[in-house]
Scaffold this active site. Structure first.
Site, short mmCIF file in Angstrom:
data_model
loop_
_atom_site.label_atom_id
_atom_site.label_comp_id
_atom_site.label_asym_id
_atom_site.label_seq_id
_atom_site.Cartn_x
_atom_site.Cartn_y
_atom_site.Cartn_z
N HIS A 2 -6.79 -6.72 -0.40
CA HIS A 2 -5.94 -5.82 -1.48
C HIS A 2 -4.29 -5.91 0.13
O HIS A 2 -4.77 -6.40 1.33
CB HIS A 2 -6.04 -4.63 0.06
CG HIS A 2 -4.55 -3.26 0.68
ND1 HIS A 2 -4.69 -2.53 -0.62
CD2 HIS A 2 -4.10 -2.16 1.55
CE1 HIS A 2 -4.02 -1.47 -0.35
NE2 HIS A 2 -3.92 -1.45 0.55
N ASP A 14 -8.53 -5.19 -5.90
CA ASP A 14 -7.98 -4.29 -4.12
C ASP A 14 -8.53 -3.14 -4.70
O ASP A 14 -8.60 -2.10 -5.62
CB ASP A 14 -6.71 -3.97 -5.09
CG ASP A 14 -5.67 -2.95 -3.96
OD1 ASP A 14 -6.66 -2.65 -2.85
OD2 ASP A 14 -5.17 -3.94 -3.37
N SER A 18 0.52 -1.74 -0.22
CA SER A 18 0.02 0.59 -0.03
C SER A 18 0.74 1.50 0.04
O SER A 18 1.64 1.23 -0.65
CB SER A 18 -0.59 0.00 1.40
OG SER A 18 -1.76 1.32 0.87
#
Length: 523
Positions: free
Chosen positions: A492, A462, A234
């Site tokens: 994710h 995602d 991320s």
């Protein structure tokens, strides 16, 4: 607070939701000063690179880190000193919190594998032990290492509102439809910024991503690694990209998983997240209808399911639901809880239960618990510093500041992208308005000419970092550097889904140096 917007999604959420022990565009340079392509040098930094760390048994995570129980004796913790301001390395220092588990096969040890789990704002010290089993194959030959980035957890963690004030702040109407509601949201944003300046003003200018990347290189040197081995998830992909730009010759093997698009401004990123979360919600509703039939709270999904959810949210705006805790489930907290559950398929059953409770029984306990996990609130009512760090890092990185008028002009576009999340993410753009520290640039610089190949992983479903961001990051890293791998799936954090194909591909790269063909797809 607008965690969906400001956090590209801390993988630490998975630890908060699933582990018994225990998710914004930003930039790395200013417009006035081109990012240097070599390390900051000087006697002060050289001296810090020679420091010896005192590794000891780890205490339980602090409240700022998220609380919980102390990790097992396999884990060691230490504190590293880094310059507060790398442009003035002879000035003051800050302490950075580190944690590690040493490699099991010392004879074939490769080095240290550093992890950043995203946010920005996730405590690596608290998150890595909670997720360590996922990385057991890598622990054979790597020391698993993580850290609290500057401004996070126990690394000069930014402090803003107290717990009671945070409860009020995160529950406020974040999709205002009247002038009075807009004023209340603006006042909430201003109160948060004022509290951050009052409690953490001296550190706020220095929690930027470029400084964190320089910290990462300092850690590499102190731990004795010739090259950086790194796993970023991320926001951690942005940190990794900025590192590669600053230190291309120091890149060893880098994995960037669930990738932040480095070319987008905050408005573009927010719109992409609205679309991504709506896509994930649609996939959840389809699976729910298939598995639960008439018992699914969102019916057959699609337009019908979206209408059921938006009707619930409209009711909550007028009449929040009670919970066993005595707190109320507001519209904002419900949207936060729904978003929270979409980060992983493992929490889809909780989302179904939460929606059933709210729609059919008039209670908000499960959705509130999901929201608390994403917001970093423990059952005792204490918040970690995820929200404070998230805001501080995002706002010092991003130059853009958005007005209420800017948002209102874009609301139709955002609501079209997502009837559930659109207005929420749009109004989140005002989070840096009035911030006491100016932002540095429009988007991060990640070009890394001359770096070794970097693995860039995107997942088709995602919600927080749409898959196109991985392709863009690979292009921006440069020819022969960015190597894309796509996982056809949900959630994710692709590696952490346990997909065998993706795990084999990433492990072969990190353990053996085997670079897959660009464009490899796993399903």
């Amino acid at each position: 607070m607008h965690t969906v917007v400001r956090g590209a999604g801390a993988l630490g959420l998975a630890a908060a939701l699933l582990a018994p022990a225990a998710g914004c565009q930003s930039d790395s340079r200013s417009a006035a000063e081109p990012a240097p392509t070599s390390p900051v040098t000087g006697a002060a930094v050289a001296g810090l690179a020679a420091q010896q760390l005192d590794w000891r048994a780890c205490p339980a995570p602090s409240t700022a880190q998220g609380g919980g129980t102390a990790p097992t004796s396999d884990w060691q913790c230490a504190t590293l000193k880094a310059p507060l301001d790398y442009n003035k390395p002879d000035g003051g220092t800050i302490d950075l919190a580190l944690i590690r588990m040493k490699a099991k096969d010392e004879q074939h040890r490769i080095g240290s594998l550093f992890f950043n789990f995203g946010g920005p704002g996730a405590s690596g010290v608290a998150t890595l032990p909670a997720l360590a089993e996922t990385y057991s194959s890598l622990n054979a030959r790597y020391d698993l290492v993580s850290f609290d980035p500057r401004g996070v957890g126990d690394s000069a963690g930014v402090t803003c509102l107290g717990d009671r004030a945070m409860d009020a702040s995160v529950a406020i109407d974040s999709t205002p439809e009247t002038p009075a509601a807009v004023k209340a949201l603006d006042e909430n944003t201003a109160q948060f910024a004022t509290a951050c300046e009052h409690n953490s003003g001296p550190v706020l200018p220095y929690v930027d991503t470029e400084s964190a990347a320089r910290d990462l290189d300092l850690m590499r040197q102190v731990l004795g690694d010739q090259k950086l081995f790194y796993f970023g998830i991320s926001y951690g992909t942005e940190l990794g990209g900025v590192y590669a730009h600053l230190f291309p010759k120091e890149v060893g093997r880098l994995v960037l998983d669930s990738v932040v698009d480095p070319t987008q401004d905050p408005q573009q990123a927010a719109l992409g997240q609205a679309q991504g979360f709506q896509l994930a919600l649609d996939d959840f509703m389809k699976a729910c209808a298939s598995q639960a039939g008439a018992a699914c709270p969102t019916g057959s999904g699609g337009a019908e399911g979206t209408a059921k959810i938006t009707e619930l949210l409209q009711r909550l705006e007028q009449s929040p639901l009670p919970t066993d805790s005595g707190r109320k489930l507001t519209e904002t907290l419900a949207v936060t809880g729904i978003a929270s559950a979409l980060y992983s398929q493992q929490t889809w059953p909780a989302l179904a239960s939460g929606l059933t409770e709210a729609m059919q029984h008039g209670t908000g306990d499960t959705l509130l618990q999901l929201a608390d996990a994403l917001l970093g609130r423990d059952p005792q009512g204490h918040y970690n510093n995820l929200n404070a760090a998230n805001r501080a890092i995002s706002c010092v990185d991003d130059r853009q500041r958005y007005s209420d008028q800017d948002v209102q002009q874009q609301l139709t576009r955002f609501r079209t992208a997502s009837p559930v999340f659109g207005a929420f993410t749009a109004w989140g753009l005002t989070g840096c308005t009035g911030w006491p520290v100016p932002g540095k640039a429009d988007h991060p610089e990640v070009a890394a000419e001359g770096a070794a190949p970097i693995l860039v992983v995107g997942t088709t479903g995602d919600p927080a970092t749409p898959v196109d961001g991985a392709r863009t990051m690979a292009r921006q890293l440069g020819p022969g550097v960015g190597v894309t791998v796509t996982l056809k799936g949900e959630g994710h954090g692709g590696y952490n889904t346990g997909n065998p194909c993706l795990k084999r591909t990433v492990d072969a790269y990190l353990l053996d140096g085997t670079v897959p063909a660009d464009g490899t797809t796993c399903s």
